[in-house]
Structure formats: C-alpha cells, structure tokens
Enzyme design. Structure first.
Site, short mmCIF file in Angstrom:
data_model
loop_
_atom_site.label_atom_id
_atom_site.label_comp_id
_atom_site.label_asym_id
_atom_site.label_seq_id
_atom_site.Cartn_x
_atom_site.Cartn_y
_atom_site.Cartn_z
N GLU A 5 0.82 -1.21 0.00
CA GLU A 5 0.00 0.00 0.00
C GLU A 5 0.86 1.26 0.00
O GLU A 5 1.11 1.86 1.05
CB GLU A 5 -0.95 0.03 1.21
CG GLU A 5 -1.87 1.23 1.20
CD GLU A 5 -2.65 1.41 2.50
OE1 GLU A 5 -3.51 2.32 2.56
OE2 GLU A 5 -2.39 0.67 3.47
N LYS B 180 -2.91 -2.26 -2.57
CA LYS B 180 -3.94 -1.37 -2.03
C LYS B 180 -3.55 0.05 -2.43
O LYS B 180 -2.53 0.57 -1.96
CB LYS B 180 -4.05 -1.51 -0.51
CG LYS B 180 -5.13 -0.61 0.09
CD LYS B 180 -5.43 -0.93 1.55
CE LYS B 180 -6.48 0.02 2.11
NZ LYS B 180 -6.92 -0.33 3.48
#
Length: 297
Positions: free
Chosen positions: A177, A214
């Site tokens: 992420e 993500k």
C-alpha cells in the site's frame, strides 16, 4: 477456510475488504469519530480496549458476513484478541467467511523525496509466524506518496516489494500500500509513476506467486487496469483516503476490477451510543453501498 479457499475468496469473491486496523497513532481519531472522547479512557491499554470493543461489535454484527465482506485487515492487538465467547478474532472472521489480514508496518519516516517510506520491521518474521499460527491469510503495510517525485516513488514501491517478498517467503500474501495523497498537487503524474514502478517491480515476484495492491482510487479511471489484470497480482483494492463514503464509492465504481478496502468510509456513521438495531442498520447500509461500488466495475 484453508489457505487455498481464502485465496480463491479474495481472487474471485464479490465484495470488499474492511480495514479495521487503526494503530496507536490513529486510534484516538477513530474513537472520536465513534463518539468516544479521550476523557473516557486513560492510557494506551484502556484506549485499545475501547477500540477492541468497537471492532468486536462490528465483527459480531449480523450485517458483517462473508456474503459482502470478503476480508478484514486487523491491527496486531485485534488479531491477538478474542470475542466475548473467547474465540480468537481471526478464527471468528474465518467462520463467517471473511479472510483475515494483519497490518504489519510500524509507521513511517518523515517525508523525503516526496514520499514517506516505512520504518524498519525487525520483528516481521515473528509477526508472520504468529499470524500463520492464528489462521491469517495475508498482511498489509502502508507508505505515502505526497509528490510526483519519480525517484521517491520508485524507492517507495521497491521498499514495499522488498518487504512483500519476505512476507511471501513466510507463506503469507502481502498487500502493498503506497498511498498517493489526495492532497497532492501532482497526483495524476504521481499515479502514472506509481503504475510504471509497479509494472517494473512485479517482475521480482517469483513465478506462481502473487501479491496484492492497495492503492488510492486513481484520478484517471482504470489507470491501474494493467495491475488488475497482471498475473502476479491477486487483487487490487482501493483505500478511501479521506473521501467520504458517497464520494469514495462513486469514484471506485468507475474502475473495473478494483474493490474497496475502506476504513473511515465504512465506519463514518457508527456511534458507540447506538443501540444494536441502529448500529446494525447503519453498518448494513454502509456495507451495501461499498459492496455495490466494489462490484460495479
């Protein structure tokens, strides 16, 4: 669910991943949003007890099932905790058809070269071993991109992959992420650099293995479609990044193959003082809206 069943659920399941992983720094803000002021707890232990109560209430809600929630990201203390019946939270989630993940990062360094890199994780091997022991499927770790600095973005993605490959070696699936800040004045260019960096770094993933990504919902719809379709990417999920739920869902719905992994946008209408009926209804409404956006593409 065994590992292969969890992998299939994440790869093909309709729904989204709930982010229930607020850490020490973000917990007071999350509790305040839930209607629990800092005068209602004293010290870190009581603070984490309050947030654990909130998370358990969500997990135990009849609205929170694997029908529309395919996964949930947990803070380490939540992973180690139990519900009122004494069942470990990862086991409870799996029993509801929800795949458990663990947040493993230890925060970030100050901004340099337009990015905030992650701090070192000296206990990562032990965290992964404990997570596997408790039936966790994967991990999540966050860094932040503030500016379209190509070298900084390459460094952030490379660092994510370095840790990701270590996590893969321990038998868990890493969720990488590198969040692009919605406040960035060069967001579109930063996202293009991020895409290029990931297409390069994914070559490092061993054949037959996959990572998850993500990412901030891109300003250009379907910019990340090459990542969604990449054979070494299990799933691309989207963070809400400060959007309210309605706007986050509207933006997500423009992107084929991306599903939500929302925190604030999921929790924004939940309050500690609600009775169970109101709480469950508010959670169900949020889940329905985020689910619809996740399957729209």
């Amino acid at each position: 669910m065994n590992f292969e069943e969890m992998k299939a659920k994440i790869a093909k399941g309709d729904g989204f991943i709930a982010a229930l992983d607020q850490s020490g720094g973000s917990t007071p803000k999350a509790l305040a949003g839930y209607g629990v002021g800092e005068d209602e707890y004293s010290g870190e232990d009581e603070m984490f007890a309050k947030i654990h109560e909130m998370r358990c209430r969500i997990v135990e809600s009849p609205a929170f099932t694997g029908e529309k929630v395919v996964g949930a990201i947990l803070f380490e203390k939540t992973m180690e905790g139990c519900n009122e019946e004494g069942m470990p939270i990862p086991e409870r989630l799996a029993g509801k058809g929800i795949v458990p993940f663990l947040k493993v990062d230890k925060g970030m360094h100050d901004e340099a070269n337009g990015v905030q890199l992650m701090k070192d994780m000296p206990q990562l091997a032990q965290q992964c071993a404990r997570a596997k022991e408790l039936g966790v499927f994967g991990t999540k770790m966050r860094s932040v991109v503030h500016e379209a600095n190509q070298q900084g973005i390459m460094d952030a993605v490379s660092q994510q992959m370095d840790f990701g490959l270590e996590i893969l070696s321990h038998g868990l699936v890493p969720m990488l992420e590198p969040e692009v800040s919605l406040k960035s004045e060069t967001r579109g260019t930063a996202e293009a650099h991020l895409l290029a960096a990931f297409l390069d770094q994914l070559e490092r993933v061993p054949e037959g293995q996959q990572v998850m990504l993500k990412l901030t919902i891109p300003s250009e719809p379907n910019l990340y479609l090459p990542l969604v379709e990449h054979p070494k990417v299990l799933r691309v999920v989207a963070l809400s990044g400060g959007y309210g739920r309605d706007e986050a869902c509207a933006e997500l719905a423009k992107n084929t193959g991306m599903i939500a992994s929302f925190s604030r946008a999921l929790l924004e209408e939940l309050r500690a003082h609600m009775d169970d009926e109101k709480f469950n209804n508010a959670l169900e409404s949020a889940i329905d809206e985020i689910y619809s956006a996740s399957v729209a593409g």
